[in-house]
Design a protein around this motif. Structure first.
Motif, PDB file in Angstrom:
ATOM      1  N   ALA A  78      20.352  73.707  36.266  1.00  0.00           N
ATOM      2  CA  ALA A  78      21.748  73.283  36.142  1.00  0.00           C
ATOM      3  C   ALA A  78      21.804  71.972  35.365  1.00  0.00           C
ATOM      4  CB  ALA A  78      22.385  73.126  37.520  1.00  0.00           C
ATOM      5  N   LEU A 115      29.819  71.613  30.009  1.00  0.00           N
ATOM      6  CA  LEU A 115      28.532  72.297  30.077  1.00  0.00           C
ATOM      7  C   LEU A 115      27.737  71.933  31.329  1.00  0.00           C
ATOM      8  CD1 LEU A 115      27.406  72.015  26.338  1.00  0.00           C
ATOM      9  CD2 LEU A 115      28.809  73.769  27.441  1.00  0.00           C
ATOM     10  N   PHE A 118      25.508  74.445  33.553  1.00  0.00           N
ATOM     11  CA  PHE A 118      24.957  75.553  32.790  1.00  0.00           C
ATOM     12  C   PHE A 118      23.425  75.439  32.801  1.00  0.00           C
ATOM     13  CE2 PHE A 118      28.672  76.593  29.676  1.00  0.00           C
ATOM     14  CZ  PHE A 118      29.553  76.610  30.742  1.00  0.00           C
ATOM     15  N   THR A 119      22.748  76.563  32.738  1.00  0.00           N
ATOM     16  CA  THR A 119      21.285  76.530  32.665  1.00  0.00           C
ATOM     17  C   THR A 119      20.862  76.079  31.269  1.00  0.00           C
ATOM     18  OG1 THR A 119      20.899  78.153  34.401  1.00  0.00           O
ATOM     19  CG2 THR A 119      19.200  77.966  32.698  1.00  0.00           C
ATOM     20  N   ALA A 155      22.385  79.833  36.148  1.00  0.00           N
ATOM     21  CA  ALA A 155      23.814  79.999  35.890  1.00  0.00           C
ATOM     22  C   ALA A 155      24.060  81.210  34.997  1.00  0.00           C
ATOM     23  CB  ALA A 155      24.372  78.736  35.235  1.00  0.00           C
ATOM     24  N   GLU A 156      25.315  81.641  34.945  1.00  0.00           N
ATOM     25  CA  GLU A 156      25.691  82.757  34.073  1.00  0.00           C
ATOM     26  C   GLU A 156      25.679  82.351  32.600  1.00  0.00           C
ATOM     27  OE1 GLU A 156      26.395  85.917  34.501  1.00  0.00           O
ATOM     28  OE2 GLU A 156      26.175  85.976  36.685  1.00  0.00           O
ATOM     29  N   ASP A 157      25.847  81.059  32.336  1.00  0.00           N
ATOM     30  CA  ASP A 157      25.874  80.552  30.967  1.00  0.00           C
ATOM     31  C   ASP A 157      24.600  79.771  30.674  1.00  0.00           C
ATOM     32  OD1 ASP A 157      28.824  80.985  29.844  1.00  0.00           O
ATOM     33  OD2 ASP A 157      29.001  80.414  31.957  1.00  0.00           O
ATOM     34  N   LEU A 158      24.040  79.995  29.487  1.00  0.00           N
ATOM     35  CA  LEU A 158      22.822  79.310  29.057  1.00  0.00           C
ATOM     36  C   LEU A 158      23.149  78.430  27.856  1.00  0.00           C
ATOM     37  CD1 LEU A 158      20.384  82.387  29.023  1.00  0.00           C
ATOM     38  CD2 LEU A 158      21.056  80.979  30.986  1.00  0.00           C
ATOM     39  N   ILE A 159      22.564  77.236  27.827  1.00  0.00           N
ATOM     40  CA  ILE A 159      22.722  76.360  26.672  1.00  0.00           C
ATOM     41  C   ILE A 159      21.342  75.922  26.181  1.00  0.00           C
ATOM     42  CG2 ILE A 159      25.020  75.529  27.258  1.00  0.00           C
ATOM     43  CD1 ILE A 159      23.733  73.001  28.399  1.00  0.00           C
ATOM     44  N   CYS A 259      25.000  78.125  22.783  1.00  0.00           N
ATOM     45  CA  CYS A 259      25.478  78.697  24.044  1.00  0.00           C
ATOM     46  C   CYS A 259      25.426  80.223  23.977  1.00  0.00           C
ATOM     47  CB  CYS A 259      26.931  78.271  24.319  1.00  0.00           C
ATOM     48  SG  CYS A 259      27.245  76.500  24.274  1.00  0.00           S
ATOM     49  N   LYS A 261      26.177  83.755  26.927  1.00  0.00           N
ATOM     50  CA  LYS A 261      26.256  84.335  28.265  1.00  0.00           C
ATOM     51  C   LYS A 261      24.911  84.979  28.594  1.00  0.00           C
ATOM     52  CE  LYS A 261      30.554  83.657  29.600  1.00  0.00           C
ATOM     53  NZ  LYS A 261      30.887  82.924  30.845  1.00  0.00           N
ATOM     54  N   ARG A 262      24.460  84.787  29.819  1.00  0.00           N
ATOM     55  CA  ARG A 262      23.117  85.229  30.200  1.00  0.00           C
ATOM     56  C   ARG A 262      22.857  86.690  29.831  1.00  0.00           C
ATOM     57  NH1 ARG A 262      22.175  84.191  36.256  1.00  0.00           N
ATOM     58  NH2 ARG A 262      23.223  86.189  36.532  1.00  0.00           N
TER      59      ARG A 262
END
Length: 337
Positions: A78, A115, A118-119, A155-159, A259, A261-262
């Motif tokens: 996170a 952000l 976000f992972t 998380a569902e979102d990756l950066i 960015c 989405k996973r």
């Protein structure tokens, strides 16, 4: 055979040497043995913990080839935890006057912590030699395979941020135009102050009102959203994986933040879970794949020849199965290389 596994304390010396050779603090790994030792300990605890949701965990993967460490990659569950992860959001602002017949669109940067949580995937740290592309791609694919196998940890979102442009003296044109006006220090000093810390402290000093991009010096505008030449292979790799970098840039040097989405990341989307079978006939003629087990603390991934049989099983070599700590009919994750 290229093998990827969680970092161990015994890797400290090799990791420290690799980070020191990179010469870019806090981009991939901290260039400080004490901070690196602390990070390895946190990573070991993270892999071993029973996790239901992402928090302070940091997962450090290392790649070895013939026993030698050839690369590493850090994944933060996170971003910014337990504080905030700050970036500049690139927005389009419209200035219009129907009466005058004027309609102008211009870019403006706004401080954002959207952000946070976000992972975060740090850029792989890999020696700049003939193996770089292969090792870097394998590390990214292995990290995504681990994320896919343990969705509750991430998380569902990756950066994935990449460092911005610097000049021959190591100074950032973007920092000189923006951050230095509020912090009163050079880019290299700012990076040193931030090393090993979360960057939430910058919110106390950075401007909270929009920064109009056309008002910045031309040198700062030209590097906005650009990364250094040495990271262009990583840039291309992230694009291949489905990451996009259109909206966020780093508050320090204006580098791009990618960015995705996973579920849309290529290595997660095309991965297949198949029963494994050892086949002595598999050799160099078969295509190479990234193979990973579904373990946590015993996570392993290898780059090895593999072939899907008509019966639905994935055939690979005995060496690959041994490194994965799998036997016939165990499930294996297969990502085409």
């Amino acid at each position: 055979m290229l093998t990827i596994r969680p970092a161990r304390l015994s890797d400290l010396e090799a990791l420290a040497e690799t980070a020191a050779r990179a010469g870019a603090p806090d981009v991939s790994l901290p260039n400080d043995p004490r901070l690196l030792e602390r990070l390895i300990a946190l990573s070991e605890d993270s892999f071993a913990a029973d996790i239901d949701f992402p928090g302070e965990e940091q997962y450090l993967l290392v790649a070895t080839d013939d026993g030698a460490l050839v690369g590493a990659m850090l994944v933060a569950a996170a971003a910014g935890y337990p504080g905030a992860d700050y970036s500049f959001r690139n927005e389009t602002i419209i200035h219009a006057s129907p009466e005058l017949g004027v309609n102008h669109r211009m870019y403006a940067l706004t401080l954002s912590h959207e952000l946070s949580g976000f992972t975060l995937l740090r850029p792989p740290l890999v020696a700049h030699d003939g193996r770089r592309a292969r090792v870097e791609r394998a590390l990214v694919q292995a990290a995504l395979a681990f994320i896919a196998a343990h969705p509750g940890r991430f998380a569902e979102d990756l950066i994935a941020p990449l460092p911005g442009m610097v000049d021959d003296e190591g100074e950032s044109p973007f920092w000189s135009a923006v951050g230095s006006k509020f912090f009163g220090v050079s880019y290299r000093e700012a990076e040193r102050l931030a090393l090993g810390k979360d960057r939430s402290f910058m919110a106390e000093l950075m401007p909270h009102h929009p920064i109009y991009v056309p008002l910045l010096p031309e040198g700062a505008q030209n590097v906005l959203g650009q990364t250094r030449a040495g990271y262009m292979p990583t840039y291309g790799l992230l694009i291949d994986e489905g990451f996009e970098a259109e909206r966020y840039v780093d508050v320090f040097d204006g580098g791009p933040t990618f960015c995705v989405k996973r579920g849309l990341a290529r290595s997660i989307r095309v991965a297949q879970q198949l029963p494994l079978v050892v086949d002595g006939a598999i050799g160099r003629s078969e295509p190479e794949c990234l193979l990973a087990n579904g373990e946590a603390s015993r996570f392993r991934a290898v780059l090895a020849p593999a072939l899907r049989r008509p019966d639905g099983r994935l055939a690979t070599t005995a060496d690959a199965a041994s490194r994965l700590e799998l036997i016939d009919d165990d499930e294996v994750c297969c990502v085409p290389a």
